[in-house]
Design a protein around this motif. Structure first.
Motif, PDB file in Angstrom:
ATOM      1  N   SER A   1       2.834  -2.122  10.088  1.00  0.00           N
ATOM      2  CA  SER A   1       4.276  -2.156  10.364  1.00  0.00           C
ATOM      3  C   SER A   1       4.886  -3.545  10.124  1.00  0.00           C
TER       4      SER A   1
ATOM      5  N   GLU B   1      -5.817  -5.028  10.225  1.00  0.00           N
ATOM      6  CA  GLU B   1      -4.784  -4.026  10.501  1.00  0.00           C
ATOM      7  C   GLU B   1      -5.131  -3.311  11.809  1.00  0.00           C
TER       8      GLU B   1
ATOM      9  N   LYS C   1       0.124   4.224  -0.317  1.00  0.00           N
ATOM     10  CA  LYS C   1      -0.537   5.406   0.247  1.00  0.00           C
ATOM     11  C   LYS C   1      -0.292   6.622  -0.666  1.00  0.00           C
TER      12      LYS C   1
ATOM     13  N   ILE D   1      -0.410   0.867  12.747  1.00  0.00           N
ATOM     14  CA  ILE D   1      -0.278   1.450  11.407  1.00  0.00           C
ATOM     15  C   ILE D   1       0.575   2.705  11.452  1.00  0.00           C
ATOM     16  N   GLY D   2       1.694   2.629  10.734  1.00  0.00           N
ATOM     17  CA  GLY D   2       2.588   3.789  10.635  1.00  0.00           C
ATOM     18  C   GLY D   2       3.246   4.150  11.961  1.00  0.00           C
TER      19      GLY D   2
ATOM     20  N   GLY E   1       2.750  -1.354   4.363  1.00  0.00           N
ATOM     21  CA  GLY E   1       2.821   0.093   4.186  1.00  0.00           C
ATOM     22  C   GLY E   1       4.234   0.527   3.810  1.00  0.00           C
TER      23      GLY E   1
ATOM     24  N   ASN F   1       0.870  -1.180   0.000  1.00  0.00           N
ATOM     25  CA  ASN F   1       0.000   0.000   0.000  1.00  0.00           C
ATOM     26  C   ASN F   1       0.906   1.228   0.000  1.00  0.00           C
TER      27      ASN F   1
ATOM     28  N   HIS G   1      -9.427   1.111   4.566  1.00  0.00           N
ATOM     29  CA  HIS G   1      -8.189   1.282   5.334  1.00  0.00           C
ATOM     30  C   HIS G   1      -8.484   2.229   6.488  1.00  0.00           C
TER      31      HIS G   1
HETATM   32  C1  3PY Z   1       0.909  -0.057   7.375  1.00  0.00           C
HETATM   33  O1  3PY Z   1       1.603  -1.059   7.341  1.00  0.00           O
HETATM   34  O2  3PY Z   1       1.201   0.917   8.051  1.00  0.00           O
HETATM   35  C2  3PY Z   1      -0.329   0.008   6.595  1.00  0.00           C
HETATM   36  O3  3PY Z   1      -1.141   0.869   6.823  1.00  0.00           O
HETATM   37  C3  3PY Z   1      -0.567  -0.960   5.513  1.00  0.00           C
HETATM   38  O4  3PY Z   1      -1.775  -0.716   4.866  1.00  0.00           O
END
Ligand code: 3PY
Length: 254
Positions: free
Chosen positions: A216, A170, A11, A175-176, A237, A9, A98
């Protein structure tokens, strides 16, 4: 055997030329190094999709997807992109729901149910994202939250259509943030999701559903996560923005 998928992804990253350059690197390395039947997918910003599909011709181990689609067929929705348009580029997948779309764009389960219908109607594979926030985990409501996301987002589908989608778990807190769910935490939720699918449809449908882990995920933690019985790959991500890291994650299934 369930389909194993590693989907990147991107983004809102990479300008047009940067995206094409990264994708070219990815398809070359995948072509050289991937020996299994796993599917790599890159979900890019809309502007890249058509060109990436052209680059991927002849490399069936890498597919292309979008990160969102509008729920309507067409119409006066300035700035939006329809599922039909995405399909016409040759893309195969669409990420829906998402947590960034839910959080920053107010996407609800009800809206996502409509988007899922539209995406399936155009013969695209939804990668339907669910997951709890940190607060929901801390107050131990995470199982309820995930069940509600399933019930309101995708359990209206008949078994045949349900069989066409991919689910991505997720946890929002992963995430992030660089924080990953432990493999045991992730497996616990994946197992729960599969049990809910079995209860709603049947065991055969549940056993055939690909459920990805996202949040992550990186080349260091992918092997342990993907070794869990109910984890069938990842939605990646930051690590999908580096060709070596992304392909190393895909290689986990070699
Ligand atoms: C991440 O790994 O941070 C994601 O949001 C994947 O979609």
């Amino acid at each position: 055997m369930r389909k194993k998928i590693v989907a990147g992804n991107w983004k809102m990253n990479l300008d047009y030329n940067e995206g094409l350059a990264l994708f070219s690197e990815i398809i070359n390395i995948v072509n050289d190094e991937i020996t299994g039947t796993q599917q790599a997918v890159i979900c890019s910003p809309f502007i890249h999709i058509h060109s990436l599909v052209q680059l991927a011709k002849g490399y069936n181990k890498v597919a292309v997807g979008a990160q969102n689609a509008h729920q309507a067929e067409s119409g006066a929705y300035t700035g939006e992109i329809s599922a039909k348009m995405i399909k016409s580029t040759g893309a195969a997948y669409v990420i829906l729901g998402h947590s960034e779309r839910r959080q920053y764009f107010g996407e609800t389960n009800a809206l996502l149910a409509q988007k899922t219908d539209t995406v399936l109607k155009h013969d695209l594979t939804p990668i339907f994202c669910i997951g709890e926030t940190l607060q929901e985990r801390e107050t131990e409501t995470h199982f309820d939250v995930i069940k509600t996301q399933l019930v309101e987002g995708i359990f209206h589908l008949n078994a045949e259509d349900f069989g066409k989608l991919v689910i991505a778990y997720e946890p929002v807190w992963a995430i992030g943030t660089g924080v990953t769910a432990t493999s045991a935490q992730a497996q616990e939720i994946h197992e729960f999701i599969r049990k809910e699918i079995a209860a709603k449809y049947n065991q055969e449908v549940a056993d055939a559903t690909t459920i990805l882990y996202g949040g992550s995920c990186n080349p260091k933690n992918a092997a342990e996560l993907f070794a869990q019985g109910d984890i069938d790959g990842g939605l990646i991500g930051g690590a999908s923005l580096k060709s070596r890291d992304f392909v190393d994650i895909v290689k986990t299934f070699n």
